[in-house]
Design an enzyme around this catalytic site. Structure first.
Site, PDB file in Angstrom:
ATOM      1  N   ASP A 264       0.815  -1.204   0.000  1.00 60.68           N
ATOM      2  CA  ASP A 264       0.000   0.000   0.000  1.00 60.68           C
ATOM      3  C   ASP A 264       0.859   1.270   0.000  1.00 60.68           C
ATOM      4  O   ASP A 264       1.883   1.343   0.673  1.00 60.68           O
ATOM      5  CB  ASP A 264      -0.896  -0.007   1.241  1.00 60.68           C
ATOM      6  CG  ASP A 264      -1.839   1.180   1.284  1.00 60.68           C
ATOM      7  OD1 ASP A 264      -2.812   1.183   0.518  1.00 60.68           O
ATOM      8  OD2 ASP A 264      -1.580   2.111   2.070  1.00 60.68           O
ATOM      9  N   GLU A 306       0.240  -0.962  -5.064  1.00 61.08           N
ATOM     10  CA  GLU A 306      -0.807   0.006  -5.365  1.00 61.08           C
ATOM     11  C   GLU A 306      -0.222   1.131  -6.217  1.00 61.08           C
ATOM     12  O   GLU A 306       0.714   1.809  -5.808  1.00 61.08           O
ATOM     13  CB  GLU A 306      -1.378   0.585  -4.067  1.00 61.08           C
ATOM     14  CG  GLU A 306      -2.419   1.656  -4.300  1.00 61.08           C
ATOM     15  CD  GLU A 306      -2.795   2.385  -3.028  1.00 61.08           C
ATOM     16  OE1 GLU A 306      -3.868   3.019  -3.021  1.00 61.08           O
ATOM     17  OE2 GLU A 306      -2.037   2.336  -2.054  1.00 61.08           O
TER      18      GLU A 306
END
Length: 318
Positions: A264, A306
């Protein structure tokens, strides 16, 4: 003649270090000698390789033969919050027949690692990477659920935040207490001279709820880089100790049965004055090094990152 486990590790290390030495030297060659850094990386990999459960080592061998397994047209993903989908982790195995009926082969469990209390950015402000949110169960429950998914041919995936930790994380607490080793884990400044210079080219991620990219803490007398929220402290990826600590964490979780790590907020990991501090080349070097290192000790596990950049920059990012 059958290879020993030590021989298998050595072969994987020989394969992996070719793709490790370049990015690691580029990132950290001015801070730590390549020999020292590669030696420490190998120690971490070998430690987790020796601790890896037998069924996961078997999966490692299968995926070594078929390294593109995740690209199969048979891969079908399903994303869920554990509490909404099953209740608690111990209840998850009972829901596996439902996933199988849908043809699911990839189960992405939304944030389940221990978050800070109160506001936690939906679970992305992690207080402890090695503990499970007690509302969902224990690490033993997590490991058992992953084993049940794996036995059913479903690969477990979790989110792993790499740009920041919660300010309550043990590293951050030690930093706040004045430990210089852990203060170097974060982006900290004695005054606002450099933060003001950085701000000239930075964007605000949450301008309404968290304006600015830095927070001043009077108890420390320091400014801390907080890209997302005040309670999320940006890690200092220029410090090789951060790379080693995160690698150690990834392999710990891989040995608990995680097969896919969704990394992330990776675009923000590297900072450079005069830029937006997003999508810098060093981020790709970090991700390559983490990927190649993981392939040595846990080749059944993969990473996906991501791509948190604007659409116009997405192609360049990929």
């Amino acid at each position: 003649m059958q290879l020993t486990m030590a021989e298998i590790f050595d072969l994987r290390w020989d394969r992996g270090q070719r793709d490790l030495i370049g990015p690691l030297t580029g990132l950290y060659g001015g801070v730590m000698s390549p020999e020292t850094l590669m030696g420490r990386v190998r120690e971490i990999l070998e430690k987790h390789w020796r601790a890896r459960p037998d069924d996961l080592q078997r999966l490692d061998l299968i995926r070594d033969v078929n390294p593109d397994w995740f690209l199969s047209q048979d891969m079908v993903g399903y994303v869920f919050y554990i509490d909404k989908f099953a209740g608690r982790l111990r209840d998850l195995p009972a829901r596996i027949p439902y996933l199988q009926n849908l043809g699911v082969t990839y189960a992405h469990m939304m944030p389940c690692l221990l978050p800070r209390e109160g506001q936690s950015d939906g679970g992305y402000a992690v207080k402890d990477y090695r503990r499970i949110n007690p509302d969902l169960g224990s690490m033993a429950d997590f490991q058992a659920a992953n084993r049940s998914l794996r036995d059913a041919g479903i690969s477990p995936c979790i989110d792993l935040v790499l740009n920041h930790t919660a300010k309550e994380h043990d590293w951050a607490q030690k930093a706040r207490g004045g430990d210089p080793f852990y203060q170097a884990f974060y982006r900290m400044f004695d005054d606002d001279t450099l933060p003001k210079q950085y701000e000239q080219s930075l964007v605000e991620v949450f301008p309404a709820q968290a304006p600015g990219n830095f927070t001043y803490y009077p108890d420390m007398g320091k400014w801390v880089w907080t890209t997302f929220n005040e309670y999320q402290w940006d890690l200092n990826w220029e410090n090789p100790e951060v790379f080693l600590a995160i690698l150690d964490t990834i392999l710990f979780l891989a040995n608990k049965g995680v097969e896919v790590f969704r990394l992330d907020a990776v675009a923000f990991m590297w900072k450079r004055m005069g830029t937006g501090c997003q999508n810098l080349p060093e981020v790709h070097d970090i991700l390559q090094a983490l990927t190649q290192a993981t392939r040595v000790a846990a080749p059944a596990a993969i990473h996906k990152a991501e791509a948190i950049v604007g659409p116009a920059k997405l192609v360049h990012y990929l």
